[in-house]
Scaffold this motif. Structure first.
Motif, PDB file in Angstrom:
ATOM      1  N   ALA A 182      18.669 -19.827   1.944  1.00 41.91           N
ATOM      2  CA  ALA A 182      18.350 -20.219   0.572  1.00 41.91           C
ATOM      3  C   ALA A 182      16.953 -19.751   0.204  1.00 41.91           C
ATOM      4  N   GLY A 183      16.756 -19.531  -1.082  1.00 47.89           N
ATOM      5  CA  GLY A 183      15.420 -19.294  -1.617  1.00 47.89           C
ATOM      6  C   GLY A 183      14.918 -20.584  -2.237  1.00 47.89           C
ATOM      7  N   ILE A 184      13.622 -20.815  -2.134  1.00 46.99           N
ATOM      8  CA  ILE A 184      13.025 -22.036  -2.666  1.00 46.99           C
ATOM      9  C   ILE A 184      11.983 -21.657  -3.714  1.00 46.99           C
ATOM     10  N   GLY A 185      12.047 -22.303  -4.879  1.00 46.00           N
ATOM     11  CA  GLY A 185      11.141 -22.008  -5.979  1.00 46.00           C
ATOM     12  C   GLY A 185      10.076 -23.065  -6.119  1.00 46.00           C
ATOM     13  N   GLY A 186       8.851 -22.640  -6.349  1.00 45.07           N
ATOM     14  CA  GLY A 186       7.675 -23.479  -6.213  1.00 45.07           C
ATOM     15  C   GLY A 186       7.451 -24.541  -7.276  1.00 45.07           C
ATOM     16  N   TYR A 187       7.242 -25.743  -6.824  1.00 46.55           N
ATOM     17  CA  TYR A 187       6.832 -26.857  -7.677  1.00 46.55           C
ATOM     18  C   TYR A 187       5.403 -26.626  -8.164  1.00 46.55           C
ATOM     19  N   GLY A 188       5.187 -26.753  -9.468  1.00 46.78           N
ATOM     20  CA  GLY A 188       3.856 -26.561 -10.043  1.00 46.78           C
ATOM     21  C   GLY A 188       3.458 -25.114 -10.223  1.00 46.78           C
ATOM     22  N   GLU A 189       4.370 -24.188  -9.932  1.00 51.18           N
ATOM     23  CA  GLU A 189       4.059 -22.762 -10.023  1.00 51.18           C
ATOM     24  C   GLU A 189       3.959 -22.325 -11.492  1.00 51.18           C
ATOM     25  N   ASN A 190       2.974 -21.490 -11.776  1.00 52.74           N
ATOM     26  CA  ASN A 190       2.829 -20.886 -13.111  1.00 52.74           C
ATOM     27  C   ASN A 190       3.645 -19.594 -13.111  1.00 52.74           C
ATOM     28  N   ARG A 191       4.790 -19.614 -13.774  1.00 52.99           N
ATOM     29  CA  ARG A 191       5.795 -18.573 -13.586  1.00 52.99           C
ATOM     30  C   ARG A 191       5.836 -17.540 -14.703  1.00 52.99           C
ATOM     31  N   ILE A 192       6.074 -16.314 -14.289  1.00 55.62           N
ATOM     32  CA  ILE A 192       6.271 -15.212 -15.224  1.00 55.62           C
ATOM     33  C   ILE A 192       7.701 -15.181 -15.759  1.00 55.62           C
ATOM     34  N   ILE A 193       8.643 -15.752 -15.042  1.00 58.20           N
ATOM     35  CA  ILE A 193      10.062 -15.554 -15.351  1.00 58.20           C
ATOM     36  C   ILE A 193      10.500 -16.200 -16.659  1.00 58.20           C
ATOM     37  N   TYR A 194       9.713 -17.139 -17.189  1.00 59.25           N
ATOM     38  CA  TYR A 194      10.132 -17.779 -18.432  1.00 59.25           C
ATOM     39  C   TYR A 194       9.906 -16.887 -19.644  1.00 59.25           C
ATOM     40  N   ARG A 195       9.272 -15.753 -19.426  1.00 55.96           N
ATOM     41  CA  ARG A 195       9.120 -14.792 -20.516  1.00 55.96           C
ATOM     42  C   ARG A 195      10.443 -14.117 -20.855  1.00 55.96           C
ATOM     43  N   ARG A 196      11.468 -14.353 -20.031  1.00 55.14           N
ATOM     44  CA  ARG A 196      12.776 -13.755 -20.278  1.00 55.14           C
ATOM     45  C   ARG A 196      13.506 -14.425 -21.440  1.00 55.14           C
ATOM     46  N   SER A 197      13.052 -15.591 -21.872  1.00 51.23           N
ATOM     47  CA  SER A 197      13.784 -16.354 -22.881  1.00 51.23           C
ATOM     48  C   SER A 197      12.838 -16.960 -23.902  1.00 51.23           C
ATOM     49  N   ASP A 198      13.228 -16.918 -25.182  1.00 49.43           N
ATOM     50  CA  ASP A 198      12.401 -17.535 -26.220  1.00 49.43           C
ATOM     51  C   ASP A 198      12.517 -19.054 -26.214  1.00 49.43           C
ATOM     52  N   TYR A 258      11.209 -20.865 -24.171  1.00 48.34           N
ATOM     53  CA  TYR A 258       9.920 -21.369 -23.686  1.00 48.34           C
ATOM     54  C   TYR A 258       8.751 -20.929 -24.563  1.00 48.34           C
ATOM     55  N   ASP A 259       9.058 -20.261 -25.675  1.00 53.23           N
ATOM     56  CA  ASP A 259       8.013 -19.755 -26.560  1.00 53.23           C
ATOM     57  C   ASP A 259       7.385 -20.882 -27.380  1.00 53.23           C
ATOM     58  N   GLY A 260       6.311 -20.537 -28.076  1.00 50.06           N
ATOM     59  CA  GLY A 260       5.617 -21.467 -28.946  1.00 50.06           C
ATOM     60  C   GLY A 260       4.173 -21.051 -29.079  1.00 50.06           C
ATOM     61  N   ASP A 261       3.377 -21.889 -29.748  1.00 51.70           N
ATOM     62  CA  ASP A 261       1.953 -21.588 -29.875  1.00 51.70           C
ATOM     63  C   ASP A 261       1.316 -21.414 -28.499  1.00 51.70           C
ATOM     64  N   GLU A 262       1.784 -22.218 -27.551  1.00 55.84           N
ATOM     65  CA  GLU A 262       1.386 -22.085 -26.149  1.00 55.84           C
ATOM     66  C   GLU A 262       2.661 -22.060 -25.315  1.00 55.84           C
ATOM     67  N   PRO A 263       3.088 -20.899 -24.846  1.00 61.79           N
ATOM     68  CA  PRO A 263       4.338 -20.810 -24.092  1.00 61.79           C
ATOM     69  C   PRO A 263       4.319 -21.714 -22.855  1.00 61.79           C
ATOM     70  N   ARG A 264       5.471 -22.283 -22.559  1.00 58.79           N
ATOM     71  CA  ARG A 264       5.613 -23.121 -21.364  1.00 58.79           C
ATOM     72  C   ARG A 264       5.820 -22.229 -20.140  1.00 58.79           C
ATOM     73  N   SER A 265       5.161 -22.544 -19.038  1.00 59.40           N
ATOM     74  CA  SER A 265       5.270 -21.693 -17.849  1.00 59.40           C
ATOM     75  C   SER A 265       5.085 -22.453 -16.532  1.00 59.40           C
ATOM     76  N   ILE A 266       4.730 -23.736 -16.565  1.00 64.95           N
ATOM     77  CA  ILE A 266       4.481 -24.511 -15.334  1.00 64.95           C
ATOM     78  C   ILE A 266       5.772 -25.187 -14.887  1.00 64.95           C
ATOM     79  N   HIS A 267       6.248 -24.818 -13.716  1.00 65.05           N
ATOM     80  CA  HIS A 267       7.523 -25.324 -13.198  1.00 65.05           C
ATOM     81  C   HIS A 267       7.358 -26.746 -12.670  1.00 65.05           C
ATOM     82  N   LEU A 268       8.201 -27.673 -13.151  1.00 68.59           N
ATOM     83  CA  LEU A 268       8.052 -29.093 -12.834  1.00 68.59           C
ATOM     84  C   LEU A 268       9.017 -29.586 -11.766  1.00 68.59           C
ATOM     85  N   GLY A 269       9.926 -28.732 -11.349  1.00 62.01           N
ATOM     86  CA  GLY A 269      10.876 -29.119 -10.318  1.00 62.01           C
ATOM     87  C   GLY A 269      10.768 -28.200  -9.121  1.00 62.01           C
ATOM     88  N   LEU A 270      11.788 -28.245  -8.292  1.00 59.74           N
ATOM     89  CA  LEU A 270      11.879 -27.340  -7.152  1.00 59.74           C
ATOM     90  C   LEU A 270      13.264 -26.705  -7.196  1.00 59.74           C
TER      91      LEU A 270
END
Length: 229
Positions: free
Chosen positions: A67-83, A85-97
């Motif tokens: 399995a691959g494990i994705g980081g809790y609290g990670e500031n992620r580039i992958i959310y740029r794939r979808s609008d 997460y857009d906004g005045d300040e795009p969301r990018s901090i992962h809150l789960g695992l």
């Protein structure tokens, strides 16, 4: 109360049931860097789910990982794939695992609780089918969220339904019905749902990082995965 939950989970002697069942007691896991520090990821067209999925699969094959494990609290580039997460300040901090495993992988409740709510959160980059369970430990009420499931899973639930520890609650869903992501489980702990029902932010604005990470303690306090590799 929010800090109390973190301490209760950290010091708990509860033998939580596995959320996913690996083939061995000490599975090979690979921690995936999904931040902008990953130069290889920056070169991919991650908006194309098939391309993104092949990249995930290669990481697992290369490391001979289950399995691959994705980081809790990670500031992620992958959310740029979808609008989503857009906004005045795009969301990018992962809150789960995240647990990246094949579609159809069974998911189980780590401890007893009740079904709080469930919903198909549709849209490219969203959760897709989502289940939220409600739990109580030492007078502290909290929630666990399971995102990117199969639509079929939602047919088996009713709000207020009792769920025992170790009960199968769903499966990792295929894309595109899972929000159009490479197959994985987003597992998140939440102290206060802030009035949400069947949904809760899994990604926060950087300016709100401290608030949301306090409200959503590290899921590995329950998963107990060895992430030192």
């Amino acid at each position: 109360m929010k800090l109390a939950l973190k301490e209760i989970l950290k010091n708990s002697k509860i033998d939580y049931s596995p959320v996913v069942k690996f083939k061995t007691d000490h599975p090979a896991l690979v921690v995936l860097d999904l931040s902008e520090n990953n130069l290889e990821l920056q070169k991919l067209d991650i908006k194309d789910t098939e391309t993104f999925n092949r990249w995930i699969s290669r990481q697992l094959v290369y490391k001979e990982a289950e399995a691959g494990i994705g980081g809790y609290g990670e500031n992620r580039i992958i959310y740029r794939r979808s609008d989503h997460y857009d906004g005045d300040e795009p969301r990018s901090i992962h809150l789960g695992l995240d647990i990246w495993m094949p579609a159809g992988t069974e998911i189980f409740a780590p401890l007893e609780g009740i079904t709080h709510s469930f919903q198909d959160n549709q849209g490219f980059g969203n959760y897709g089918p989502t289940i939220i369970l409600e739990h109580q430990l030492q007078q502290i009420r909290f929630f666990s969220l399971y995102g990117h499931l199969s639509r079929e899973d939602l047919k088996n639930f009713q709000a207020g339904q009792k769920v025992s520890s170790g009960t199968k609650i769903g499966t990792i869903g295929p894309y595109p019905e899972n929000g159009d992501w490479p197959p994985h489980l987003h597992f998140q702990l939440i102290t206060d749902l802030l009035g949400n029902n069947g949904d809760f932010p899994g990604v926060a604005k950087p300016s709100q990082k401290d608030f949301y990470l306090t409200n959503c303690p590290d899921p590995n306090l329950i998963l107990n995965l060895n992430l030192n590799e």
